[in-house]
Design a protein around this motif. Structure first.
Motif, mmCIF file in Angstrom:
data_model
loop_
_atom_site.group_PDB
_atom_site.id
_atom_site.type_symbol
_atom_site.label_atom_id
_atom_site.label_comp_id
_atom_site.label_asym_id
_atom_site.label_seq_id
_atom_site.Cartn_x
_atom_site.Cartn_y
_atom_site.Cartn_z
ATOM 1 N N LYS A 4 0.742 -1.212 -0.072
ATOM 2 C CA LYS A 4 0.052 -0.014 0.117
ATOM 3 C C LYS A 4 1.051 1.247 0.061
ATOM 4 O O LYS A 4 0.663 2.099 -0.849
ATOM 5 C CB LYS A 4 -1.064 -0.089 1.082
ATOM 6 N N LYS A 5 2.027 1.214 0.826
ATOM 7 C CA LYS A 5 2.569 2.403 0.830
ATOM 8 C C LYS A 5 3.541 2.675 -0.497
ATOM 9 O O LYS A 5 3.683 3.668 -0.939
ATOM 10 C CB LYS A 5 3.841 2.271 2.006
ATOM 11 N N GLN A 6 3.949 1.448 -1.142
ATOM 12 C CA GLN A 6 4.527 1.624 -2.576
ATOM 13 C C GLN A 6 3.683 2.019 -3.412
ATOM 14 O O GLN A 6 4.007 2.889 -4.219
ATOM 15 C CB GLN A 6 5.039 0.181 -2.936
ATOM 16 N N GLU A 7 2.355 1.769 -3.383
ATOM 17 C CA GLU A 7 1.495 2.289 -4.204
ATOM 18 C C GLU A 7 1.223 3.597 -4.249
ATOM 19 O O GLU A 7 1.096 4.512 -5.182
ATOM 20 C CB GLU A 7 0.100 1.617 -4.233
ATOM 21 N N LEU A 8 1.172 4.288 -2.972
ATOM 22 C CA LEU A 8 1.249 5.793 -2.584
ATOM 23 C C LEU A 8 2.275 6.381 -3.246
ATOM 24 O O LEU A 8 2.215 7.360 -3.678
ATOM 25 C CB LEU A 8 1.013 6.051 -1.304
ATOM 26 N N ILE A 9 3.523 5.722 -3.160
ATOM 27 C CA ILE A 9 4.785 6.507 -3.730
ATOM 28 C C ILE A 9 4.726 6.591 -5.204
ATOM 29 O O ILE A 9 4.915 7.476 -5.661
ATOM 30 C CB ILE A 9 5.946 5.563 -3.175
ATOM 31 N N PHE A 10 4.250 5.356 -5.807
ATOM 32 C CA PHE A 10 3.969 5.284 -7.129
ATOM 33 C C PHE A 10 3.037 6.495 -7.803
ATOM 34 O O PHE A 10 3.293 7.071 -8.713
ATOM 35 C CB PHE A 10 3.682 3.950 -7.709
ATOM 36 N N LYS A 11 1.870 6.609 -7.192
ATOM 37 C CA LYS A 11 1.006 7.680 -7.444
ATOM 38 C C LYS A 11 1.600 9.043 -7.431
ATOM 39 O O LYS A 11 1.440 10.179 -8.075
ATOM 40 C CB LYS A 11 -0.208 7.413 -6.511
ATOM 41 N N ALA A 12 2.473 9.263 -6.192
ATOM 42 C CA ALA A 12 2.774 10.476 -5.907
ATOM 43 C C ALA A 12 3.890 11.161 -6.906
ATOM 44 O O ALA A 12 4.014 12.087 -7.726
ATOM 45 C CB ALA A 12 3.516 10.628 -4.946
ATOM 46 N N TYR A 13 4.668 9.878 -7.484
ATOM 47 C CA TYR A 13 5.546 10.094 -8.416
ATOM 48 C C TYR A 13 4.999 10.418 -9.851
ATOM 49 O O TYR A 13 5.426 11.309 -10.706
ATOM 50 C CB TYR A 13 6.441 8.960 -8.430
ATOM 51 N N LYS A 14 3.918 9.574 -10.019
ATOM 52 C CA LYS A 14 3.307 10.002 -11.497
ATOM 53 C C LYS A 14 2.643 11.280 -11.379
ATOM 54 O O LYS A 14 2.490 11.917 -12.447
ATOM 55 C CB LYS A 14 2.061 8.739 -11.626
ATOM 56 N N ARG A 15 1.974 11.707 -10.199
ATOM 57 C CA ARG A 15 1.263 13.080 -10.318
ATOM 58 C C ARG A 15 2.571 13.942 -10.515
ATOM 59 O O ARG A 15 2.255 15.271 -11.183
ATOM 60 C CB ARG A 15 0.864 13.200 -8.816
#
Length: 100
Positions: A4-15
């Protein structure tokens, strides 16, 4: 690190990538307009417009650089991700966090 934390990091980087792409497009559009404007000033009959346009272009350019500077940071360690030309980084060079 949990999934879940990794997904949040991926989304933040994509944004962050999306914001930088938009800013880059706006700054390049302003640069092209500045070039066009410098060759076609006579089309603008209003003296006020002739005075304001260079300031607006400068503000867009400086604002774009500022947004990129503060946006292009690692979502975890908040350190600069380096040159914007490397917008497809897989890991942060400072903390080693996987970004995509």
């Amino acid at each position: 690190m949990d999934k879940k934390k990794q997904e949040l990091i991926f989304k933040a980087y994509k944004r962050k990538k999306k914001i930088n792409l938009i800013v880059t497009i706006v700054v390049f559009a302003a640069a092209f307009f500045a070039f066009w404007y410098s060759n076609n000033k006579e089309l603008f009959t209003s003296e006020t417009l002739r005075t304001i346009i260079p300031y607006v272009i400068s503000i867009i350019a400086i604002g774009g650089l500022a947004v990129s500077y503060f946006n292009w940071r690692c979502p975890v360690c908040k350190q600069s991700l380096g040159r914007i030309m490397t917008m497809n980084q897989n890991v942060c060079r400072k903390c080693g966090t996987k970004l995509q």
